[in-house]
Design a protein around this motif. Structure first.
Motif, PDB file in Angstrom:
ATOM      1  N   LEU A  67       0.851  -1.189   0.000  1.00 31.00           N
ATOM      2  CA  LEU A  67       0.000   0.000   0.000  1.00 31.00           C
ATOM      3  C   LEU A  67       0.883   1.234   0.000  1.00 31.00           C
ATOM      4  O   LEU A  67       1.645   1.454   0.937  1.00 31.00           O
ATOM      5  CB  LEU A  67      -0.910  -0.002   1.227  1.00 31.00           C
ATOM      6  N   ALA A  68       0.801   1.982  -1.081  1.00 24.53           N
ATOM      7  CA  ALA A  68       1.550   3.233  -1.173  1.00 24.53           C
ATOM      8  C   ALA A  68       0.554   4.380  -1.189  1.00 24.53           C
ATOM      9  O   ALA A  68      -0.318   4.431  -2.054  1.00 24.53           O
ATOM     10  CB  ALA A  68       2.390   3.260  -2.448  1.00 24.53           C
ATOM     11  N   GLN A  69       0.658   5.265  -0.215  1.00 27.79           N
ATOM     12  CA  GLN A  69      -0.269   6.392  -0.122  1.00 27.79           C
ATOM     13  C   GLN A  69       0.492   7.692  -0.341  1.00 27.79           C
ATOM     14  O   GLN A  69       1.519   7.936   0.278  1.00 27.79           O
ATOM     15  CB  GLN A  69      -0.939   6.424   1.253  1.00 27.79           C
ATOM     16  N   THR A  70      -0.017   8.496  -1.242  1.00 34.23           N
ATOM     17  CA  THR A  70       0.586   9.800  -1.474  1.00 34.23           C
ATOM     18  C   THR A  70      -0.515  10.801  -1.788  1.00 34.23           C
ATOM     19  O   THR A  70      -1.619  10.412  -2.173  1.00 34.23           O
ATOM     20  CB  THR A  70       1.603   9.747  -2.628  1.00 34.23           C
ATOM     21  N   SER A  71      -0.251  12.056  -1.593  1.00 32.85           N
ATOM     22  CA  SER A  71      -1.225  13.087  -1.966  1.00 32.85           C
ATOM     23  C   SER A  71      -0.520  14.132  -2.813  1.00 32.85           C
ATOM     24  O   SER A  71       0.695  14.296  -2.751  1.00 32.85           O
ATOM     25  CB  SER A  71      -1.854  13.746  -0.731  1.00 32.85           C
ATOM     26  N   PHE A  72      -1.299  14.791  -3.664  1.00 31.56           N
ATOM     27  CA  PHE A  72      -0.744  15.844  -4.499  1.00 31.56           C
ATOM     28  C   PHE A  72      -1.681  17.035  -4.488  1.00 31.56           C
ATOM     29  O   PHE A  72      -2.865  16.909  -4.186  1.00 31.56           O
ATOM     30  CB  PHE A  72      -0.501  15.354  -5.931  1.00 31.56           C
ATOM     31  N   MET A  73      -1.124  18.196  -4.773  1.00 29.77           N
ATOM     32  CA  MET A  73      -1.918  19.428  -4.729  1.00 29.77           C
ATOM     33  C   MET A  73      -1.849  20.119  -6.083  1.00 29.77           C
ATOM     34  O   MET A  73      -0.768  20.296  -6.639  1.00 29.77           O
ATOM     35  CB  MET A  73      -1.396  20.352  -3.635  1.00 29.77           C
ATOM     36  N   ILE A  74      -3.027  20.479  -6.605  1.00 36.38           N
ATOM     37  CA  ILE A  74      -3.118  21.220  -7.851  1.00 36.38           C
ATOM     38  C   ILE A  74      -3.638  22.613  -7.508  1.00 36.38           C
ATOM     39  O   ILE A  74      -4.766  22.756  -7.038  1.00 36.38           O
ATOM     40  CB  ILE A  74      -4.065  20.535  -8.849  1.00 36.38           C
ATOM     41  N   GLU A  75      -2.796  23.620  -7.734  1.00 32.63           N
ATOM     42  CA  GLU A  75      -3.118  24.992  -7.376  1.00 32.63           C
ATOM     43  C   GLU A  75      -3.632  25.023  -5.925  1.00 32.63           C
ATOM     44  O   GLU A  75      -2.966  24.578  -5.013  1.00 32.63           O
ATOM     45  CB  GLU A  75      -4.117  25.586  -8.381  1.00 32.63           C
ATOM     46  N   ARG A  76      -4.841  25.531  -5.733  1.00 33.55           N
ATOM     47  CA  ARG A  76      -5.351  25.642  -4.366  1.00 33.55           C
ATOM     48  C   ARG A  76      -6.294  24.507  -4.002  1.00 33.55           C
ATOM     49  O   ARG A  76      -6.880  24.508  -2.919  1.00 33.55           O
ATOM     50  CB  ARG A  76      -6.068  26.985  -4.180  1.00 33.55           C
ATOM     51  N   LEU A  77      -6.468  23.553  -4.922  1.00 35.29           N
ATOM     52  CA  LEU A  77      -7.339  22.417  -4.637  1.00 35.29           C
ATOM     53  C   LEU A  77      -6.506  21.276  -4.083  1.00 35.29           C
ATOM     54  O   LEU A  77      -5.531  20.855  -4.691  1.00 35.29           O
ATOM     55  CB  LEU A  77      -8.049  21.950  -5.919  1.00 35.29           C
ATOM     56  N   HIS A  78      -6.904  20.761  -2.956  1.00 38.06           N
ATOM     57  CA  HIS A  78      -6.183  19.640  -2.365  1.00 38.06           C
ATOM     58  C   HIS A  78      -6.901  18.349  -2.748  1.00 38.06           C
ATOM     59  O   HIS A  78      -7.965  18.047  -2.229  1.00 38.06           O
ATOM     60  CB  HIS A  78      -6.117  19.780  -0.847  1.00 38.06           C
ATOM     61  N   ILE A  79      -6.321  17.632  -3.692  1.00 36.80           N
ATOM     62  CA  ILE A  79      -6.945  16.417  -4.196  1.00 36.80           C
ATOM     63  C   ILE A  79      -6.096  15.233  -3.771  1.00 36.80           C
ATOM     64  O   ILE A  79      -4.930  15.143  -4.146  1.00 36.80           O
ATOM     65  CB  ILE A  79      -7.072  16.452  -5.731  1.00 36.80           C
ATOM     66  N   GLU A  80      -6.669  14.344  -2.979  1.00 35.65           N
ATOM     67  CA  GLU A  80      -5.913  13.215  -2.468  1.00 35.65           C
ATOM     68  C   GLU A  80      -6.213  11.948  -3.256  1.00 35.65           C
ATOM     69  O   GLU A  80      -7.344  11.714  -3.669  1.00 35.65           O
ATOM     70  CB  GLU A  80      -6.243  12.969  -0.985  1.00 35.65           C
ATOM     71  N   GLY A  81      -5.186  11.164  -3.475  1.00 38.83           N
ATOM     72  CA  GLY A  81      -5.350   9.876  -4.114  1.00 38.83           C
ATOM     73  C   GLY A  81      -4.504   8.838  -3.401  1.00 38.83           C
ATOM     74  O   GLY A  81      -3.487   9.160  -2.799  1.00 38.83           O
ATOM     75  N   ASP A  82      -4.928   7.603  -3.451  1.00 38.03           N
ATOM     76  CA  ASP A  82      -4.171   6.502  -2.870  1.00 38.03           C
ATOM     77  C   ASP A  82      -3.814   5.518  -3.962  1.00 38.03           C
ATOM     78  O   ASP A  82      -4.682   5.119  -4.750  1.00 38.03           O
ATOM     79  CB  ASP A  82      -4.993   5.764  -1.802  1.00 38.03           C
ATOM     80  N   ILE A  83      -2.544   5.159  -4.048  1.00 34.42           N
ATOM     81  CA  ILE A  83      -2.115   4.141  -4.990  1.00 34.42           C
ATOM     82  C   ILE A  83      -1.944   2.834  -4.236  1.00 34.42           C
ATOM     83  O   ILE A  83      -1.264   2.783  -3.213  1.00 34.42           O
ATOM     84  CB  ILE A  83      -0.786   4.528  -5.659  1.00 34.42           C
ATOM     85  N   ILE A  84      -2.592   1.797  -4.726  1.00 39.20           N
ATOM     86  CA  ILE A  84      -2.519   0.494  -4.076  1.00 39.20           C
ATOM     87  C   ILE A  84      -1.887  -0.489  -5.058  1.00 39.20           C
ATOM     88  O   ILE A  84      -2.439  -0.741  -6.131  1.00 39.20           O
ATOM     89  CB  ILE A  84      -3.917  -0.017  -3.686  1.00 39.20           C
ATOM     90  N   LEU A  85      -0.733  -1.019  -4.702  1.00 44.22           N
ATOM     91  CA  LEU A  85      -0.087  -2.042  -5.517  1.00 44.22           C
ATOM     92  C   LEU A  85      -0.251  -3.382  -4.811  1.00 44.22           C
ATOM     93  O   LEU A  85       0.095  -3.518  -3.639  1.00 44.22           O
ATOM     94  CB  LEU A  85       1.400  -1.730  -5.690  1.00 44.22           C
ATOM     95  N   ILE A  86      -0.788  -4.354  -5.520  1.00 49.98           N
ATOM     96  CA  ILE A  86      -1.120  -5.638  -4.907  1.00 49.98           C
ATOM     97  C   ILE A  86      -0.359  -6.764  -5.612  1.00 49.98           C
ATOM     98  O   ILE A  86      -0.414  -6.889  -6.841  1.00 49.98           O
ATOM     99  CB  ILE A  86      -2.633  -5.904  -4.995  1.00 49.98           C
ATOM    100  N   PHE A  87       0.361  -7.554  -4.831  1.00 48.29           N
ATOM    101  CA  PHE A  87       1.105  -8.692  -5.355  1.00 48.29           C
ATOM    102  C   PHE A  87       0.690  -9.948  -4.599  1.00 48.29           C
ATOM    103  O   PHE A  87       0.447  -9.895  -3.398  1.00 48.29           O
ATOM    104  CB  PHE A  87       2.614  -8.513  -5.146  1.00 48.29           C
TER     105      PHE A  87
END
Length: 202
Positions: free
Chosen positions: A163-183
């Motif tokens: 489970l890799a969790q990261t967040s990114f910000m575009i201008e003033r909008l805080h948009i969170e995403g989670d990347i899930i790698l499954i093996f």
């Protein structure tokens, strides 16, 4: 399954490289800088992943793009967004207003494209640095709860989940995403062997 600090650091760096590459492509798509947090990685069981993300997402509905891969190691990679964040991201990319019919009609295609870019960036970095060949399926889009998402991924109870969790910000909008790698377990062992060989050669 426990990883050494060196193994976890190597995995985190590979994911970080991939996310950085994907962010560069998204920068060009929206012509706006994207700031990224360094991804936080954990090795979990499917049950632990569900509990972790339920707490993180407060039980809300999610939008997810899923991509299966095979080759030297196989599994499933998933990009997960809270639905509100997904709508904001689509608005940024398409100019369609949140809540409009047009937004709904283009959302699946847009998020599938974003998911494809991000997941391929991460998996491409892993396969290129470790010199492992991977083949990808066409990404699929779904909405629902985390529990539904994990079930749709066909996870067995002995599956190892990165489970890799990261967040990114575009201008003033805080948009969170989670990347899930499954093996699955065997594939994960193959991945760790490749990482150990890389670390030994450094």
């Amino acid at each position: 399954m426990k990883l050494s600090t060196r193994q976890l650091d190597a995995l985190q760096e590979l994911v970080n490289i991939g996310i950085g590459q994907a962010a560069g492509v998204l920068n060009d798509m929206i012509d706006s800088p994207i700031r990224l947090q360094i991804p936080y990685l954990q090795i979990l069981t499917p049950i632990d992943v569900e509990e972790e993300l339920e707490q993180h997402l407060n039980g809300e509905q999610i939008a997810a793009v899923q991509l299966k891969f095979t080759g030297s190691f196989g599994g499933i990679a998933q990009l997960v967004f809270p639905t509100n964040s997904a709508a904001l991201l689509v608005t940024m990319l398409t100019g369609e207003e949140v809540g409009t019919h047009d937004l709904d009609s283009v959302k699946i295609g847009t998020l599938s494209e974003v998911g494809n870019i991000v997941i391929n960036g991460v998996m491409g970095a892993i396969s290129n640095v470790l010199q492992q060949r991977l083949n990808y399926s066409i990404p699929t889009y779904s909405e629902g709860t985390i529990a539904n998402l994990l079930v749709s991924g066909g996870l067995a109870t002995d599956t190892v989940v990165l489970l890799a969790q990261t967040s990114f910000m575009i201008e003033r909008l805080h948009i969170e995403g989670d990347i899930i790698l499954i093996f699955n377990v065997n594939s994960f062992d193959t991945l760790l062997t490749a990482i150990n060989q890389l670390a030994g050669g450094l």
